[in-house]
Motif scaffolding. Structure first.
Motif, PDB file in Angstrom:
ATOM      1  N   GLU A   1      32.805  48.848  41.962  1.00 25.02           N
ATOM      2  CA  GLU A   1      31.356  48.859  41.745  1.00 25.02           C
ATOM      3  C   GLU A   1      30.992  47.834  40.669  1.00 25.02           C
ATOM      4  O   GLU A   1      31.618  47.787  39.611  1.00 25.02           O
ATOM      5  N   VAL A   2      29.968  47.029  40.958  1.00 27.80           N
ATOM      6  CA  VAL A   2      29.510  46.029  40.000  1.00 27.80           C
ATOM      7  C   VAL A   2      27.985  46.034  39.947  1.00 27.80           C
ATOM      8  O   VAL A   2      27.313  46.479  40.875  1.00 27.80           O
ATOM      9  N   ASN A   3      27.455  45.537  38.852  1.00 25.37           N
ATOM     10  CA  ASN A   3      26.010  45.385  38.731  1.00 25.37           C
ATOM     11  C   ASN A   3      25.536  44.349  39.755  1.00 25.37           C
ATOM     12  O   ASN A   3      26.086  43.250  39.823  1.00 25.37           O
ATOM     13  N   PRO A   4      24.533  44.688  40.586  1.00 25.59           N
ATOM     14  CA  PRO A   4      24.115  43.772  41.656  1.00 25.59           C
ATOM     15  C   PRO A   4      23.616  42.421  41.157  1.00 25.59           C
ATOM     16  O   PRO A   4      23.896  41.386  41.767  1.00 25.59           O
ATOM     17  N   VAL A   5      22.863  42.424  40.054  1.00 23.89           N
ATOM     18  CA  VAL A   5      22.334  41.159  39.529  1.00 23.89           C
ATOM     19  C   VAL A   5      23.477  40.268  39.050  1.00 23.89           C
ATOM     20  O   VAL A   5      23.509  39.061  39.331  1.00 23.89           O
ATOM     21  N   ILE A   6      24.435  40.863  38.338  1.00 20.81           N
ATOM     22  CA  ILE A   6      25.583  40.093  37.853  1.00 20.81           C
ATOM     23  C   ILE A   6      26.392  39.539  39.020  1.00 20.81           C
ATOM     24  O   ILE A   6      26.822  38.379  39.009  1.00 20.81           O
ATOM     25  N   TYR A   7      26.582  40.378  40.054  1.00 19.32           N
ATOM     26  CA  TYR A   7      27.346  39.940  41.222  1.00 19.32           C
ATOM     27  C   TYR A   7      26.662  38.764  41.925  1.00 19.32           C
ATOM     28  O   TYR A   7      27.309  37.766  42.268  1.00 19.32           O
ATOM     29  N   ILE A   8      25.354  38.864  42.125  1.00 16.81           N
ATOM     30  CA  ILE A   8      24.619  37.811  42.830  1.00 16.81           C
ATOM     31  C   ILE A   8      24.584  36.530  42.005  1.00 16.81           C
ATOM     32  O   ILE A   8      24.767  35.433  42.529  1.00 16.81           O
ATOM     33  N   PHE A   9      24.384  36.660  40.690  1.00 16.02           N
ATOM     34  CA  PHE A   9      24.396  35.473  39.833  1.00 16.02           C
ATOM     35  C   PHE A   9      25.775  34.822  39.823  1.00 16.02           C
ATOM     36  O   PHE A   9      25.902  33.598  39.781  1.00 16.02           O
ATOM     37  N   LYS A  10      26.803  35.671  39.868  1.00 19.17           N
ATOM     38  CA  LYS A  10      28.166  35.140  39.929  1.00 19.17           C
ATOM     39  C   LYS A  10      28.386  34.391  41.242  1.00 19.17           C
ATOM     40  O   LYS A  10      28.982  33.312  41.263  1.00 19.17           O
ATOM     41  N   SER A  11      27.873  34.968  42.329  1.00  9.22           N
ATOM     42  CA  SER A  11      27.974  34.313  43.632  1.00  9.22           C
ATOM     43  C   SER A  11      27.223  32.991  43.635  1.00  9.22           C
ATOM     44  O   SER A  11      27.730  31.975  44.116  1.00  9.22           O
ATOM     45  N   TYR A  12      26.014  32.985  43.071  1.00  7.43           N
ATOM     46  CA  TYR A  12      25.243  31.753  42.935  1.00  7.43           C
ATOM     47  C   TYR A  12      26.027  30.726  42.123  1.00  7.43           C
ATOM     48  O   TYR A  12      26.109  29.546  42.483  1.00  7.43           O
ATOM     49  N   GLY A  13      26.574  31.185  41.003  1.00  5.11           N
ATOM     50  CA  GLY A  13      27.289  30.277  40.108  1.00  5.11           C
ATOM     51  C   GLY A  13      28.480  29.622  40.771  1.00  5.11           C
ATOM     52  O   GLY A  13      28.698  28.411  40.639  1.00  5.11           O
ATOM     53  N   LEU A  14      29.274  30.418  41.508  1.00  3.46           N
ATOM     54  CA  LEU A  14      30.437  29.864  42.184  1.00  3.46           C
ATOM     55  C   LEU A  14      30.026  28.881  43.274  1.00  3.46           C
ATOM     56  O   LEU A  14      30.653  27.821  43.445  1.00  3.46           O
ATOM     57  N   ASN A  15      28.958  29.209  44.003  1.00  2.00           N
ATOM     58  CA  ASN A  15      28.465  28.290  45.026  1.00  2.00           C
ATOM     59  C   ASN A  15      27.890  27.014  44.415  1.00  2.00           C
ATOM     60  O   ASN A  15      27.953  25.944  45.025  1.00  2.00           O
ATOM     61  N   CYS A  16      27.325  27.147  43.217  1.00  2.00           N
ATOM     62  CA  CYS A  16      26.732  25.986  42.559  1.00  2.00           C
ATOM     63  C   CYS A  16      27.783  24.971  42.112  1.00  2.00           C
ATOM     64  O   CYS A  16      27.478  23.784  41.956  1.00  2.00           O
TER      65      CYS A  16
END
Length: 311
Positions: A195-210
């Motif tokens: 389980e992870v915080n959704p905002v942190i997960y999505i920002f992490k996903s954005y960051g890796l894609n960036c």
């Protein structure tokens, strides 16, 4: 430097391209929401998530019984089974809002193509329009001119990323509601549900894609500087973006395949816990990408500073 970057942004905003890109991004998010809403209403599963989870578990267990399935597909099926079981055990209803925001993160790849188009034309258009000499007579070094164009491209990219997240959140909420907005997001790594915080997960996903976005945009900038043609820059860069996965799949079987650029640009493979080749890790891919990035910068800045603009 700040004034140079702002000047480049003004030049960029006077073009029709950036406005079209913003509109296309919004239409893409809206279209994704419409399709998702229609599909959910058709299946009638908007509220009874437990029934849907149990049904998917049974369907996936049948699929998993097929011994002919490739290992990668079995991993994905087992992942979905484990995550649905975890939800049922914890009585953890999925947040359709955060699921939608996560789904629309695929648009980062579209933003990458937009960034490539802008970067490809940044220098090449100055040569095509004959305005490069006007830039050179200004009391500013070539490096600063090039850097201002480079940074202005990424300020616009950051604007598009913010637009993507904000629009996905608002449109997702309007279509799917803001229920379970505080629920944790589920991820899967090494056979375990986390389980992870959704905002942190999505920002992490954005960051890796960036990071991939940064590399490919810098590559387009390099081609634009070397060939002075936006068409060639866009064509070559988008070709590699589209064919990168195919190239990787053909060469990853070799030991040196893990050093290929496109074997390392998909950093989301480490979020899912399934690297494309054994022995690869997030730190390994970041190191490889850093080397490519530095090489691209050198091949961009050195020739531009030494080139005879009049020629």
């Amino acid at each position: 430097m700040f004034s140079l970057v702002m000047n480049e942004r003004k030049k960029l905003n006077r073009q029709k391209g950036p406005l079209v890109m913003r509109i296309l991004l919004l239409l893409l998010i809206l279209g994704t929401a419409l399709i998702g809403k229609y599909d959910a209403d058709k299946k009638g599963d908007m509220n009874d998530w437990k029934t849907v989870a149990n049904q998917k578990i049974k369907e996936n267990q049948k699929l998993l019984a097929d011994e002919k399935l490739p290992a990668s597909l079995k991993y994905d099926i087992q992942k979905e089974i484990d995550m649905n079981n975890y939800r049922l055990e914890k009585n953890l209803a999925p947040s359709r809002l955060w699921s939608f925001v996560n789904i629309t993160s695929f648009a980062v790849d579209i933003i990458t193509i937009f960034a490539i188009i802008l970067a490809a034309g940044s220098i090449a258009n100055e040569f095509s329009w004959g305005t490069i000499k006007l830039l050179m007579i200004r009391p500013v070094s070539r490096s600063k001119i090039l850097l201002s164009k480079y940074l202005s491209t990424f300020t616009f990219v950051l604007e598009l990323l913010f637009l993507l997240f904000a629009a996905s959140f608002i449109i997702g909420g309007l279509f799917f509601g803001f229920d379970h907005i505080t629920s944790n997001y589920l991820t899967y790594s090494e056979g375990k549900v986390i389980e992870v915080n959704p905002v942190i997960y999505i920002f992490k996903s954005y960051g890796l894609n960036c990071i991939s976005l940064l590399i490919m945009t810098t590559f387009a900038f390099l081609i634009s500087t070397l060939f002075r043609s936006s068409a060639i820059s866009i064509g070559i860069s988008i070709f590699f973006v589209l064919m990168g996965t195919t190239i990787t799949n053909l060469l990853i079987k070799y030991d040196w395949g893990k050093y290929i650029l496109f074997a390392n640009t998909n950093l989301s493979q480490y979020i899912n816990g399934s690297p494309i080749k054994e022995g690869m890790s997030l730190n390994f891919s970041l190191t490889v990408l850093a080397v490519y990035y530095l090489v691209f910068l050198l091949l961009t800045w050195v020739p531009f500073n030494k080139r005879d603009i009049a020629g």
